[in-house]
Design a protein around this motif. Sequence first.
Motif, PDB file in Angstrom:
ATOM      1  N   LEU A 331       0.827  -1.194   0.000  1.00 38.64           N
ATOM      2  CA  LEU A 331       0.000   0.000   0.000  1.00 38.64           C
ATOM      3  C   LEU A 331       0.871   1.258   0.000  1.00 38.64           C
ATOM      4  CD1 LEU A 331      -2.884  -0.696   2.533  1.00 38.64           C
ATOM      5  CD2 LEU A 331      -2.993  -0.722   0.051  1.00 38.64           C
ATOM      6  N   ASP A 332       0.308   2.325  -0.524  1.00 38.99           N
ATOM      7  CA  ASP A 332       0.930   3.625  -0.391  1.00 38.99           C
ATOM      8  C   ASP A 332       0.924   4.008   1.091  1.00 38.99           C
ATOM      9  OD1 ASP A 332       1.695   6.341  -1.736  1.00 38.99           O
ATOM     10  OD2 ASP A 332       0.123   6.834  -0.281  1.00 38.99           O
ATOM     11  N   LEU A 337      -1.709   4.843   6.410  1.00 35.28           N
ATOM     12  CA  LEU A 337      -1.957   5.733   7.546  1.00 35.28           C
ATOM     13  C   LEU A 337      -3.452   5.938   7.753  1.00 35.28           C
ATOM     14  CD1 LEU A 337      -0.642   7.735   9.647  1.00 35.28           C
ATOM     15  CD2 LEU A 337      -0.977   9.498   7.911  1.00 35.28           C
ATOM     16  N   ILE A 338      -4.176   6.139   6.666  1.00 33.73           N
ATOM     17  CA  ILE A 338      -5.624   6.347   6.753  1.00 33.73           C
ATOM     18  C   ILE A 338      -6.308   5.107   7.335  1.00 33.73           C
ATOM     19  CG2 ILE A 338      -7.725   6.673   5.387  1.00 33.73           C
ATOM     20  CD1 ILE A 338      -6.005   8.364   3.448  1.00 33.73           C
ATOM     21  N   ILE A 339      -5.893   3.928   6.872  1.00 26.17           N
ATOM     22  CA  ILE A 339      -6.493   2.682   7.366  1.00 26.17           C
ATOM     23  C   ILE A 339      -6.171   2.477   8.842  1.00 26.17           C
ATOM     24  CG2 ILE A 339      -6.418   0.170   7.162  1.00 26.17           C
ATOM     25  CD1 ILE A 339      -5.984   0.547   4.153  1.00 26.17           C
ATOM     26  N   LEU A 340      -4.924   2.739   9.235  1.00 23.11           N
ATOM     27  CA  LEU A 340      -4.535   2.571  10.637  1.00 23.11           C
ATOM     28  C   LEU A 340      -5.332   3.520  11.536  1.00 23.11           C
ATOM     29  CD1 LEU A 340      -2.496   1.255  12.661  1.00 23.11           C
ATOM     30  CD2 LEU A 340      -1.126   3.319  12.361  1.00 23.11           C
ATOM     31  N   TYR A 341      -5.497   4.767  11.109  1.00 19.63           N
ATOM     32  CA  TYR A 341      -6.270   5.733  11.898  1.00 19.63           C
ATOM     33  C   TYR A 341      -7.715   5.241  12.061  1.00 19.63           C
ATOM     34  CZ  TYR A 341      -7.903  10.251  13.640  1.00 19.63           C
ATOM     35  OH  TYR A 341      -8.438  11.250  14.431  1.00 19.63           O
ATOM     36  N   LEU A 371       6.948  -0.741   5.438  1.00 19.66           N
ATOM     37  CA  LEU A 371       6.807   0.173   4.301  1.00 19.66           C
ATOM     38  C   LEU A 371       8.076   0.988   4.057  1.00 19.66           C
ATOM     39  CD1 LEU A 371       3.203   1.525   5.037  1.00 19.66           C
ATOM     40  CD2 LEU A 371       3.852  -0.154   3.310  1.00 19.66           C
ATOM     41  N   GLY A 372       9.035   0.877   4.969  1.00 20.16           N
ATOM     42  CA  GLY A 372      10.284   1.605   4.808  1.00 20.16           C
ATOM     43  C   GLY A 372      10.157   3.101   5.033  1.00 20.16           C
ATOM     44  N   VAL A 373       9.239   3.498   5.923  1.00 24.28           N
ATOM     45  CA  VAL A 373       9.025   4.916   6.204  1.00 24.28           C
ATOM     46  C   VAL A 373       9.159   5.155   7.710  1.00 24.28           C
ATOM     47  CG1 VAL A 373       7.529   5.243   4.203  1.00 24.28           C
ATOM     48  CG2 VAL A 373       6.527   4.591   6.406  1.00 24.28           C
ATOM     49  N   SER A 374       9.126   6.407   8.096  1.00 28.03           N
ATOM     50  CA  SER A 374       9.238   6.765   9.508  1.00 28.03           C
ATOM     51  C   SER A 374       7.994   6.324  10.279  1.00 28.03           C
ATOM     52  CB  SER A 374       9.397   8.287   9.641  1.00 28.03           C
ATOM     53  OG  SER A 374       9.258   8.678  10.999  1.00 28.03           O
ATOM     54  N   PRO A 375       8.170   5.710  11.458  1.00 27.63           N
ATOM     55  CA  PRO A 375       7.013   5.333  12.278  1.00 27.63           C
ATOM     56  C   PRO A 375       6.302   6.532  12.907  1.00 27.63           C
ATOM     57  CG  PRO A 375       8.955   4.042  12.860  1.00 27.63           C
ATOM     58  CD  PRO A 375       9.424   5.188  12.014  1.00 27.63           C
ATOM     59  N   ARG A 376       6.939   7.699  12.909  1.00 23.20           N
ATOM     60  CA  ARG A 376       6.394   8.855  13.606  1.00 23.20           C
ATOM     61  C   ARG A 376       4.962   9.201  13.189  1.00 23.20           C
ATOM     62  NH1 ARG A 376       9.477   9.292  17.996  1.00 23.20           N
ATOM     63  NH2 ARG A 376       9.708  11.406  18.783  1.00 23.20           N
ATOM     64  N   PRO A 377       4.669   9.307  11.872  1.00 21.59           N
ATOM     65  CA  PRO A 377       3.287   9.646  11.489  1.00 21.59           C
ATOM     66  C   PRO A 377       2.272   8.630  11.987  1.00 21.59           C
ATOM     67  CG  PRO A 377       4.780   9.831   9.613  1.00 21.59           C
ATOM     68  CD  PRO A 377       5.546   9.173  10.703  1.00 21.59           C
ATOM     69  N   PRO A 437       6.728  14.012   7.975  1.00 17.19           N
ATOM     70  CA  PRO A 437       6.880  13.400   6.662  1.00 17.19           C
ATOM     71  C   PRO A 437       7.251  11.920   6.749  1.00 17.19           C
ATOM     72  CG  PRO A 437       8.747  14.811   7.183  1.00 17.19           C
ATOM     73  CD  PRO A 437       7.715  15.055   8.225  1.00 17.19           C
ATOM     74  N   PHE A 438       6.783  11.162   5.790  1.00 16.98           N
ATOM     75  CA  PHE A 438       7.080   9.728   5.782  1.00 16.98           C
ATOM     76  C   PHE A 438       8.563   9.464   5.602  1.00 16.98           C
ATOM     77  CE2 PHE A 438       2.571   9.667   4.310  1.00 16.98           C
ATOM     78  CZ  PHE A 438       2.045   8.924   5.348  1.00 16.98           C
TER      79      PHE A 438
END
Length: 438
Positions: A331-332, A337-341, A371-377, A437-438
């Motif tokens: 997934l993008d 993020l939208i699904i997790l929220y 996903l290889g992105v920052s967990p912060r968001p 930012p991701f």
Amino acid sequence: MNYDQLITLAVLAAVIWAFVFDKGRADVISLTGAAILLITGVVRPVEVQGAFASPAIIALASLFVIAYAMELAGLLDAAIHKMVALCRRVGAFGIWVLIGLCGAASAFLNNTPIVVLSAPVVRDVATSLNLPPKRFLMPLSYVAVLGGCCTLIGTSTNLLVDDMASIAGQPRFGLFEITPVGVAVAATGGLYLLLFTDRLLKRSTAEAEPETTAKAVELVEEGMTGSQLGSAQAFVEDRPLRPWKAALSAAVFLAVILLASLDVAPIAACAFAGAVLLILMRVITADEAYAGLRPDILMLIAGMIVLGIALDESGLASAATGRLVGSLDRLDPLLALIILYGATLFLTELLSNATVAVLVTPVAVALAETLGVSPRPFLVAVMIAGSAAFATPFGYQTNTLVYQMGGYSFMDFVRVGLPLNLVTWVAAVVAITMTFPF
């Protein structure tokens, strides 16, 4: 599955079942789960000891003491009495100003005493102005919840997510790191409430006779649902202002916030030092400090931290999140993020905020890493969605209080709260992606 995983899964399922079907107090349920995990050897005594001494527990306990000192000094009562005069001069706008100030205070103080103190004021002022209290009491609860999303110490959910993320190897959040997102969500939600609450409630049935303050507090005291905690009785008495104690307690509180925001020391250390200082200066006695600790909330969080440790140590969390994340790995990041929220938002309407934080935080970290992105968001999304319980009168204890005082129906909360969930969902996702930012 091995033995530890089977026991952990059984305890997790039992705790969630007990929360959903209201089988007892949430703190007792979570401590029972922790005891079973300890007896069966899934967690060790040293890990349980660490849970009860976690930074989240120390920070919350200390902040409860500081807030109770301010309350005993009559500071909150004095501020509300000042607002009553304003409301009677400028009408409905003054009530909305009072609601906004309660939301701002909730960013730093526990929102239950704030709502317990201000709800009768809002109700009585609205009645004296020939305005329906229904129009203001529900927004009061919602704005208090939204205000808590604006700082790390605004809600126990934020502190617990920060604690669980630290266990997963993530750096801790700063005191005001989530503030841009929280303010954006609170402003969006507040504007929605200002514009649409009255219109949406006009569709409801005829106004119910508001309950008395004592009755409302009694219902919260008894606990209309086992997952809702906190004694409101301690905050009902109207206390006279004690200028010297009020000034000292406010100064200590501001010093704690300043030192933590400047990274002089962690928030847990600053708050603990502030609480002890208030006792040494005799602003609050040791017995009064113990009375303000709110052990029900602290024990709930400690029990859920033990469960979180069991999920991690047994390998159940990594196995479960591996399967879940595996279905989202293509997934993008924005869609993920939208699904997790949304998933967190759904769970928080059913379960306690502490349970949701323990369950979803490891998923958020694992999802981001896959996903290889920052967990912060993703962690900020869990913080915001974990408190956004607007669609039912039982999702948050302040909702329960105004539910009785305003004579609302269950569907009133659905009419106003469900769109609020959607509006804040969009605002949160936009603000998170702009700030983290991701």
